[in-house]
Design a protein around this motif. Structure first.
Motif, PDB file in Angstrom:
ATOM      1  N   PHE A 169     -74.311 -19.571 -12.246  1.00  0.00           N
ATOM      2  CA  PHE A 169     -75.296 -20.641 -12.116  1.00  0.00           C
ATOM      3  C   PHE A 169     -74.621 -22.015 -12.169  1.00  0.00           C
ATOM      4  O   PHE A 169     -75.111 -22.978 -11.573  1.00  0.00           O
ATOM      5  N   ARG A 170     -73.511 -22.087 -12.880  1.00  0.00           N
ATOM      6  CA  ARG A 170     -72.761 -23.350 -12.973  1.00  0.00           C
ATOM      7  C   ARG A 170     -71.709 -23.482 -11.877  1.00  0.00           C
ATOM      8  O   ARG A 170     -70.949 -24.453 -11.845  1.00  0.00           O
ATOM      9  N   GLY A 171     -71.671 -22.487 -10.990  1.00  0.00           N
ATOM     10  CA  GLY A 171     -70.731 -22.531  -9.876  1.00  0.00           C
ATOM     11  C   GLY A 171     -69.286 -22.379 -10.293  1.00  0.00           C
ATOM     12  O   GLY A 171     -68.381 -22.912  -9.637  1.00  0.00           O
ATOM     13  N   MET A 172     -69.038 -21.613 -11.362  1.00  0.00           N
ATOM     14  CA  MET A 172     -67.692 -21.477 -11.901  1.00  0.00           C
ATOM     15  C   MET A 172     -67.037 -20.172 -11.488  1.00  0.00           C
ATOM     16  O   MET A 172     -67.692 -19.134 -11.383  1.00  0.00           O
ATOM     17  N   LEU A 173     -65.742 -20.239 -11.281  1.00  0.00           N
ATOM     18  CA  LEU A 173     -64.922 -19.085 -10.929  1.00  0.00           C
ATOM     19  C   LEU A 173     -64.486 -18.368 -12.202  1.00  0.00           C
ATOM     20  O   LEU A 173     -64.158 -19.007 -13.207  1.00  0.00           O
ATOM     21  N   ILE A 174     -64.483 -17.028 -12.189  1.00  0.00           N
ATOM     22  CA  ILE A 174     -63.990 -16.255 -13.324  1.00  0.00           C
ATOM     23  C   ILE A 174     -62.568 -15.808 -13.020  1.00  0.00           C
ATOM     24  O   ILE A 174     -62.340 -14.893 -12.224  1.00  0.00           O
ATOM     25  N   ASP A 175     -61.609 -16.486 -13.611  1.00  0.00           N
ATOM     26  CA  ASP A 175     -60.189 -16.153 -13.418  1.00  0.00           C
ATOM     27  C   ASP A 175     -59.434 -16.619 -14.654  1.00  0.00           C
ATOM     28  O   ASP A 175     -59.298 -17.822 -14.895  1.00  0.00           O
ATOM     29  N   PHE A 176     -58.966 -15.671 -15.450  1.00  0.00           N
ATOM     30  CA  PHE A 176     -58.309 -16.008 -16.716  1.00  0.00           C
ATOM     31  C   PHE A 176     -56.808 -16.263 -16.540  1.00  0.00           C
ATOM     32  O   PHE A 176     -56.110 -16.540 -17.509  1.00  0.00           O
ATOM     33  N   TYR A 177     -56.323 -16.159 -15.307  1.00  0.00           N
ATOM     34  CA  TYR A 177     -54.893 -16.371 -15.063  1.00  0.00           C
ATOM     35  C   TYR A 177     -54.575 -17.815 -14.673  1.00  0.00           C
ATOM     36  O   TYR A 177     -53.423 -18.214 -14.640  1.00  0.00           O
ATOM     37  N   ILE A 178     -55.602 -18.590 -14.360  1.00  0.00           N
ATOM     38  CA  ILE A 178     -55.395 -20.005 -14.044  1.00  0.00           C
ATOM     39  C   ILE A 178     -55.737 -20.804 -15.302  1.00  0.00           C
ATOM     40  O   ILE A 178     -56.885 -20.778 -15.767  1.00  0.00           O
ATOM     41  N   PRO A 179     -54.761 -21.493 -15.898  1.00  0.00           N
ATOM     42  CA  PRO A 179     -54.986 -22.181 -17.179  1.00  0.00           C
ATOM     43  C   PRO A 179     -56.201 -23.113 -17.164  1.00  0.00           C
ATOM     44  O   PRO A 179     -56.993 -23.124 -18.109  1.00  0.00           O
ATOM     45  N   GLU A 180     -56.340 -23.899 -16.089  1.00  0.00           N
ATOM     46  CA  GLU A 180     -57.455 -24.849 -16.028  1.00  0.00           C
ATOM     47  C   GLU A 180     -58.803 -24.111 -15.980  1.00  0.00           C
ATOM     48  O   GLU A 180     -59.782 -24.529 -16.614  1.00  0.00           O
ATOM     49  N   THR A 181     -58.849 -23.018 -15.231  1.00  0.00           N
ATOM     50  CA  THR A 181     -60.082 -22.234 -15.120  1.00  0.00           C
ATOM     51  C   THR A 181     -60.407 -21.554 -16.440  1.00  0.00           C
ATOM     52  O   THR A 181     -61.567 -21.531 -16.867  1.00  0.00           O
ATOM     53  N   LYS A 182     -59.378 -21.019 -17.106  1.00  0.00           N
ATOM     54  CA  LYS A 182     -59.581 -20.382 -18.405  1.00  0.00           C
ATOM     55  C   LYS A 182     -60.125 -21.386 -19.412  1.00  0.00           C
ATOM     56  O   LYS A 182     -61.058 -21.070 -20.185  1.00  0.00           O
ATOM     57  N   ALA A 183     -59.596 -22.588 -19.408  1.00  0.00           N
ATOM     58  CA  ALA A 183     -60.078 -23.628 -20.323  1.00  0.00           C
ATOM     59  C   ALA A 183     -61.533 -23.969 -20.035  1.00  0.00           C
ATOM     60  O   ALA A 183     -62.342 -24.154 -20.957  1.00  0.00           O
ATOM     61  N   ALA A 184     -61.881 -24.030 -18.748  1.00  0.00           N
ATOM     62  CA  ALA A 184     -63.264 -24.330 -18.368  1.00  0.00           C
ATOM     63  C   ALA A 184     -64.213 -23.216 -18.802  1.00  0.00           C
ATOM     64  O   ALA A 184     -65.345 -23.462 -19.223  1.00  0.00           O
ATOM     65  N   ILE A 185     -63.729 -21.962 -18.709  1.00  0.00           N
ATOM     66  CA  ILE A 185     -64.545 -20.823 -19.128  1.00  0.00           C
ATOM     67  C   ILE A 185     -64.821 -20.893 -20.624  1.00  0.00           C
ATOM     68  O   ILE A 185     -65.958 -20.670 -21.078  1.00  0.00           O
ATOM     69  N   TYR A 186     -63.800 -21.236 -21.409  1.00  0.00           N
ATOM     70  CA  TYR A 186     -64.008 -21.334 -22.859  1.00  0.00           C
ATOM     71  C   TYR A 186     -64.919 -22.508 -23.208  1.00  0.00           C
ATOM     72  O   TYR A 186     -65.701 -22.439 -24.165  1.00  0.00           O
ATOM     73  N   ASN A 187     -64.832 -23.565 -22.440  1.00  0.00           N
ATOM     74  CA  ASN A 187     -65.743 -24.695 -22.649  1.00  0.00           C
ATOM     75  C   ASN A 187     -67.186 -24.266 -22.388  1.00  0.00           C
ATOM     76  O   ASN A 187     -68.106 -24.610 -23.134  1.00  0.00           O
ATOM     77  N   ALA A 188     -67.362 -23.479 -21.309  1.00  0.00           N
ATOM     78  CA  ALA A 188     -68.699 -22.965 -20.989  1.00  0.00           C
ATOM     79  C   ALA A 188     -69.166 -21.978 -22.056  1.00  0.00           C
ATOM     80  O   ALA A 188     -70.354 -21.926 -22.392  1.00  0.00           O
ATOM     81  N   LEU A 189     -68.223 -21.192 -22.602  1.00  0.00           N
ATOM     82  CA  LEU A 189     -68.577 -20.229 -23.642  1.00  0.00           C
ATOM     83  C   LEU A 189     -69.130 -20.932 -24.874  1.00  0.00           C
ATOM     84  O   LEU A 189     -70.108 -20.464 -25.480  1.00  0.00           O
TER      85      LEU A 189
END
Length: 433
Positions: A169-189
């Protein structure tokens, strides 16, 4: 305007207006099972938009005029018992000669239609077998459908957004191997743990507004879904009871203790009424109880149960300090994720504690799950490992899982293999523990 004309207006309005914008949910609802498909769940969980998702799929191969959508919470509708047939009459007058056996019916919040059971049974038996319903009351839409519609229906529970859906819903990619994406996922968490997964809140940036919306949800559930629907007169006792339930989230709750506390406070209410309150809060999907794992059926059925609130955001809007305990917030999220995945599970407590004991349909234990935000303290790690090891030894399994905030590892303890997995990775899995 007479009632039939109002219904005609609603039908034509649906046929001529575009569908509201809606994000895709990860809930697989069949379109052609020739059953009355019922979507049940807590208020504001997205059941209506899931109907739009189904309608959107049908519009790829059908004309919209073959679909009938009625929202029974529309204030323009005021049907009484025996008047539901006006819906069929209105459609036939709008589209004379149309074969209604191929029509699809979508009824939103059906429990607001008096005499809905008999109408649906007749509709299914004599008009069309393509019927989809939503409702916010489990007691009505589970027990009554199973008895009144006898084999004609199939039910699906709709929850607030899963974490995967929340990211989508937030238009976010799920990829834990990209540091920036992983950080964004934890922010969303962090946001998900605090404000929950009600779909409307995803697009609201202001945290104060989010809490105000959640408090409004709670007020509607309290007064409309509980007080009005069940004609509850003792509002003081109900509010006290709900506050205690919310404060007890992820813990065992004792109705007897709540009863004694009410008595000490000078609030008069029978103990049976408190059991009714619990059943009613479960019926509107506000809370869910978790039974204790035991070989004794009496312990499972009549022992104390743990309480889980439908959504962390709703919980935090009522019990403000709950958001300070990340471990409890994580346990709440894992509970509802297991429910989404259709798992059968219990908790274990027998001198040691284990958060979730997953069992097969035959009752065999298939997995042991602990939830702990931080395992850096050796005493904490030892306690969590002991809970898994003791439960495994009792159950005859050799594998367990500890869901952490951000740790990954595999350890062996007394012949038991224990996987450590982070919460966002667990929530991103495809329906497997």
């Amino acid at each position: 305007m007479e009632k039939k004309e109002i219904i005609k207006s609603l039908i034509r309005e649906f046929h001529h207006k575009p569908l509201p914008q809606h994000n895709q949910r990860e809930i697989d609802i069949p379109l052609r099972v020739e059953k009355i498909v019922t979507l049940v769940g807590v208020r504001r969980s997205g059941k209506t938009f899931l109907l739009y998702q189904l309608i959107d799929r049908l519009l790829r191969e059908m004309d919209k005029t073959d679909l009938i959508f009625i929202n029974f919470e529309d204030e323009r509708l005021d049907l009484t018992t025996g008047e539901a047939d006006l819906i069929l009459q209105a459609y036939r007058e709008l589209y004379p000669g149309r074969d209604m056996t191929s029509c699809y019916f979508f009824f939103d919040e059906i429990q607001n239609l008096p005499g809905w059971e008999g109408f649906l049974r007749r509709l299914y038996d004599t008009v069309s077998r393509h019927i989809f319903l939503t409702g916010s009351n489990a007691r009505v839409l589970s027990s009554e459908i199973s008895t009144s519609l006898r084999g004609r229906s199939i039910s699906y529970e709709v929850f607030p957004l899963s974490f995967k859906e929340y990211l989508n819903f937030r238009g976010m990619l799920i990829d834990f191997y990209i540091p920036e994406t992983k950080a964004a996922i934890y922010n969303a968490l962090e946001s998900y743990l605090e404000f929950g997964g009600f779909p409307e809140l995803v697009s609201i940036a202001d945290e104060d507004v989010k809490y105000r919306v959640l408090q409004e949800y709670f007020e509607v559930m309290l007064f409309r879904d509980l007080v009005e629907r069940y004609e509850i007169k003792n509002l003081i006792a109900l509010k006290f009871f709900l506050k205690r339930l919310f404060s007890s989230a992820t813990k065992q709750v004792s109705i007897n203790r709540i009863y004694n506390d009410l008595k000490s406070a000078g609030i008069k209410i029978g103990k049976n009424s408190l059991y009714d309150f619990l059943e009613q809060t479960e019926a509107i999907f506000l809370v869910q109880t978790l039974k204790k794992h035991s070989p004794k059926v009496s312990v499972q059925e009549f022992g104390e149960r743990k309480i889980f609130i439908i959504d962390n955001g709703l919980l935090n809007s009522v019990v403000f300090k709950f958001s300070d305990d990340r471990g409890k917030a994580m346990e709440q999220v894992v509970f509802w994720e297991l429910r989404r995945r259709g798992k059968q599970f219990l908790f274990s407590k027998n001198g040691y504690e284990c958060d979730f004991v997953v069992v097969s349909r035959s009752g065999d234990v298939t997995d042991i799950i602990q939830v702990c935000s931080d395992l850096s303290d050796p005493h904490t790690l030892s306690r969590e490992k002991k809970g898994i090891r003791m439960t495994c030894n009792r159950s005859g399994v050799f594998h367990g899982t500890i869901i952490t905030y951000d740790q990954h590892d595999k350890i062996e303890e007394g012949g038991i293999v224990i996987d450590l997995i982070s919460l966002p990775v667990f929530l991103s899995q495809d329906h497997s523990v």
